[in-house]
Design a protein around this motif. Structure first.
Motif, PDB file in Angstrom:
ATOM      1  N   ILE A  60       0.841  -1.196   0.000  1.00 27.49           N
ATOM      2  CA  ILE A  60       0.000   0.000   0.000  1.00 27.49           C
ATOM      3  C   ILE A  60       0.873   1.243   0.000  1.00 27.49           C
ATOM      4  O   ILE A  60       1.832   1.356   0.754  1.00 27.49           O
ATOM      5  CB  ILE A  60      -0.940   0.001   1.224  1.00 27.49           C
ATOM      6  N   TYR A  61       0.515   2.131  -0.891  1.00 33.19           N
ATOM      7  CA  TYR A  61       1.094   3.465  -0.976  1.00 33.19           C
ATOM      8  C   TYR A  61      -0.107   4.405  -1.065  1.00 33.19           C
ATOM      9  O   TYR A  61      -1.092   4.053  -1.708  1.00 33.19           O
ATOM     10  CB  TYR A  61       1.979   3.560  -2.226  1.00 33.19           C
ATOM     11  N   PRO A  62      -0.121   5.557  -0.440  1.00 37.01           N
ATOM     12  CA  PRO A  62      -1.321   6.402  -0.435  1.00 37.01           C
ATOM     13  C   PRO A  62      -1.954   6.572  -1.816  1.00 37.01           C
ATOM     14  O   PRO A  62      -1.329   7.053  -2.743  1.00 37.01           O
ATOM     15  CB  PRO A  62      -0.816   7.746   0.099  1.00 37.01           C
ATOM     16  N   GLY A  63      -3.195   6.128  -1.929  1.00 42.21           N
ATOM     17  CA  GLY A  63      -3.944   6.225  -3.171  1.00 42.21           C
ATOM     18  C   GLY A  63      -3.711   5.090  -4.142  1.00 42.21           C
ATOM     19  O   GLY A  63      -4.363   5.013  -5.172  1.00 42.21           O
ATOM     20  N   VAL A  64      -2.766   4.185  -3.840  1.00 38.12           N
ATOM     21  CA  VAL A  64      -2.417   3.104  -4.760  1.00 38.12           C
ATOM     22  C   VAL A  64      -2.291   1.803  -3.972  1.00 38.12           C
ATOM     23  O   VAL A  64      -1.728   1.777  -2.887  1.00 38.12           O
ATOM     24  CB  VAL A  64      -1.064   3.396  -5.466  1.00 38.12           C
ATOM     25  N   LYS A 156       8.018 -16.384  14.559  1.00 39.60           N
ATOM     26  CA  LYS A 156       7.064 -17.400  15.005  1.00 39.60           C
ATOM     27  C   LYS A 156       5.833 -17.528  14.119  1.00 39.60           C
ATOM     28  O   LYS A 156       5.073 -18.469  14.253  1.00 39.60           O
ATOM     29  CB  LYS A 156       6.584 -17.080  16.430  1.00 39.60           C
ATOM     30  N   ILE A 157       5.606 -16.578  13.244  1.00 40.33           N
ATOM     31  CA  ILE A 157       4.413 -16.629  12.390  1.00 40.33           C
ATOM     32  C   ILE A 157       4.811 -16.399  10.928  1.00 40.33           C
ATOM     33  O   ILE A 157       5.840 -15.775  10.656  1.00 40.33           O
ATOM     34  CB  ILE A 157       3.349 -15.588  12.822  1.00 40.33           C
ATOM     35  N   PRO A 158       4.028 -16.873   9.980  1.00 37.09           N
ATOM     36  CA  PRO A 158       4.373 -16.708   8.560  1.00 37.09           C
ATOM     37  C   PRO A 158       3.968 -15.333   8.025  1.00 37.09           C
ATOM     38  O   PRO A 158       3.112 -15.207   7.143  1.00 37.09           O
ATOM     39  CB  PRO A 158       3.598 -17.838   7.884  1.00 37.09           C
ATOM     40  N   LEU A 159       4.569 -14.284   8.569  1.00 37.22           N
ATOM     41  CA  LEU A 159       4.243 -12.923   8.167  1.00 37.22           C
ATOM     42  C   LEU A 159       5.525 -12.143   7.898  1.00 37.22           C
ATOM     43  O   LEU A 159       6.470 -12.182   8.691  1.00 37.22           O
ATOM     44  CB  LEU A 159       3.426 -12.220   9.256  1.00 37.22           C
ATOM     45  N   ASN A 160       5.539 -11.431   6.792  1.00 39.28           N
ATOM     46  CA  ASN A 160       6.657 -10.585   6.384  1.00 39.28           C
ATOM     47  C   ASN A 160       6.132  -9.171   6.182  1.00 39.28           C
ATOM     48  O   ASN A 160       5.072  -8.973   5.596  1.00 39.28           O
ATOM     49  CB  ASN A 160       7.245 -11.139   5.073  1.00 39.28           C
ATOM     50  N   LEU A 161       6.862  -8.186   6.695  1.00 39.62           N
ATOM     51  CA  LEU A 161       6.534  -6.778   6.481  1.00 39.62           C
ATOM     52  C   LEU A 161       7.721  -6.107   5.817  1.00 39.62           C
ATOM     53  O   LEU A 161       8.875  -6.427   6.116  1.00 39.62           O
ATOM     54  CB  LEU A 161       6.246  -6.073   7.814  1.00 39.62           C
ATOM     55  N   SER A 162       7.448  -5.165   4.927  1.00 37.71           N
ATOM     56  CA  SER A 162       8.538  -4.418   4.314  1.00 37.71           C
ATOM     57  C   SER A 162       8.094  -2.989   4.040  1.00 37.71           C
ATOM     58  O   SER A 162       6.904  -2.710   3.923  1.00 37.71           O
ATOM     59  CB  SER A 162       9.019  -5.077   3.016  1.00 37.71           C
ATOM     60  N   VAL A 163       9.073  -2.115   3.962  1.00 42.29           N
ATOM     61  CA  VAL A 163       8.843  -0.722   3.579  1.00 42.29           C
ATOM     62  C   VAL A 163       9.954  -0.368   2.601  1.00 42.29           C
ATOM     63  O   VAL A 163      11.114  -0.745   2.800  1.00 42.29           O
ATOM     64  CB  VAL A 163       8.822   0.222   4.801  1.00 42.29           C
ATOM     65  N   ASN A 180      10.667  10.017 -11.466  1.00 44.95           N
ATOM     66  CA  ASN A 180       9.688  10.198 -10.396  1.00 44.95           C
ATOM     67  C   ASN A 180      10.222   9.478  -9.158  1.00 44.95           C
ATOM     68  O   ASN A 180      10.510   8.290  -9.207  1.00 44.95           O
ATOM     69  CB  ASN A 180       8.333   9.615 -10.791  1.00 44.95           C
ATOM     70  N   GLY A 181      10.362  10.198  -8.073  1.00 44.55           N
ATOM     71  CA  GLY A 181      10.916   9.613  -6.854  1.00 44.55           C
ATOM     72  C   GLY A 181       9.905   9.454  -5.743  1.00 44.55           C
ATOM     73  O   GLY A 181      10.283   9.331  -4.585  1.00 44.55           O
ATOM     74  N   ASN A 182       8.608   9.445  -6.064  1.00 34.60           N
ATOM     75  CA  ASN A 182       7.607   9.374  -4.988  1.00 34.60           C
ATOM     76  C   ASN A 182       6.844   8.063  -4.962  1.00 34.60           C
ATOM     77  O   ASN A 182       5.706   8.018  -4.532  1.00 34.60           O
ATOM     78  CB  ASN A 182       6.630  10.556  -5.086  1.00 34.60           C
ATOM     79  N   PHE A 183       7.445   6.961  -5.411  1.00 41.51           N
ATOM     80  CA  PHE A 183       6.773   5.664  -5.371  1.00 41.51           C
ATOM     81  C   PHE A 183       7.429   4.808  -4.300  1.00 41.51           C
ATOM     82  O   PHE A 183       8.558   5.032  -3.897  1.00 41.51           O
ATOM     83  CB  PHE A 183       6.891   4.988  -6.740  1.00 41.51           C
ATOM     84  N   GLY A 184       6.755   3.793  -3.869  1.00 43.91           N
ATOM     85  CA  GLY A 184       7.228   2.882  -2.832  1.00 43.91           C
ATOM     86  C   GLY A 184       6.041   2.416  -2.029  1.00 43.91           C
ATOM     87  O   GLY A 184       4.918   2.407  -2.522  1.00 43.91           O
ATOM     88  N   GLY A 185       6.234   2.065  -0.762  1.00 44.46           N
ATOM     89  CA  GLY A 185       5.092   1.675   0.051  1.00 44.46           C
ATOM     90  C   GLY A 185       5.430   0.759   1.199  1.00 44.46           C
ATOM     91  O   GLY A 185       6.597   0.483   1.498  1.00 44.46           O
TER      92      GLY A 185
END
Length: 192
Positions: A60-64, A156-163, A180-185
């Protein structure tokens, strides 16, 4: 008069973005409700370690919003496929990522890598500042990407988070060409 027009345009864009973000938030909650009860039932290697081989989730990225699929080819190299969709069109992105551990932080890695994307735009929400020519139906474009981010796998759980930050250069002659340098999430993925 100009202030009134700007307010109307801003209100329309804000309401559309708010509705999209609300839908993305509800989808993320739905995905968590489906996967959280199954966490204890999972007996794969990714459930009980800080490493994983494959992950599927949402970015998730704001609006996208994007569907994200990541697969490690080696312990330090992964490919990631992203499918973005928003009110102005969509984008398919492929990334090749290189990973390094962060000492003293089990499960946390940083990564960097190149990639490419294909975008398509319908531009029906440009507003009065960027008038759409009569008969205009949108366009498609190609671009090159880079990515720089942090990736965390719970032990301990099957969860991955990234930024991450995902700058890109798009080739074309319409509104979105150039750097454009404003993408990511922020991404949450189920690992297996």
């Amino acid at each position: 008069m100009l202030k009134f027009c700007w307010h109307g345009f801003y209100k329309t864009v804000f309401e559309q973005t708010h509705d999209i973000m609300k839908k993305q938030f509800l989808l993320a909650i739905f995905i968590l409700i489906i996967f959280i009860p199954n966490v204890e039932a999972q007996k794969s290697n990714s459930s009980n370690s800080y490493n994983y081989t494959t992950a599927l989730g949402m970015k998730i990225y704001p609006g996208v919003g994007a569907v994200t699929f990541k697969h490690f080819l080696k312990e330090t190299q992964a490919i990631e496929a992203l499918g973005y969709f928003w009110n102005k069109g969509g984008r398919i992105t492929g990334l090749y990522e290189f990973y390094w551990d962060i000492n003293g932080a089990p499960g946390l890695k940083w990564y960097v890598g190149p990639g490419a994307h294909f975008s398509f735009y319908n531009d029906k929400y440009h507003g009065d500042d960027y008038p759409v020519p009569p008969g205009y139906k949108g366009y498609a474009a190609f671009g090159i990407d880079g990515v720089l981010g942090l990736d965390y796998k719970f032990g301990k759980i099957p969860l991955n988070l990234s930024v991450d930050w995902q700058p890109y250069y798009e080739f074309g002659d319409q509104w979105y060409y150039g750097f454009n340098g404003n993408f990511g999430g922020v991404a949450a993925r189920y690992t297996f």
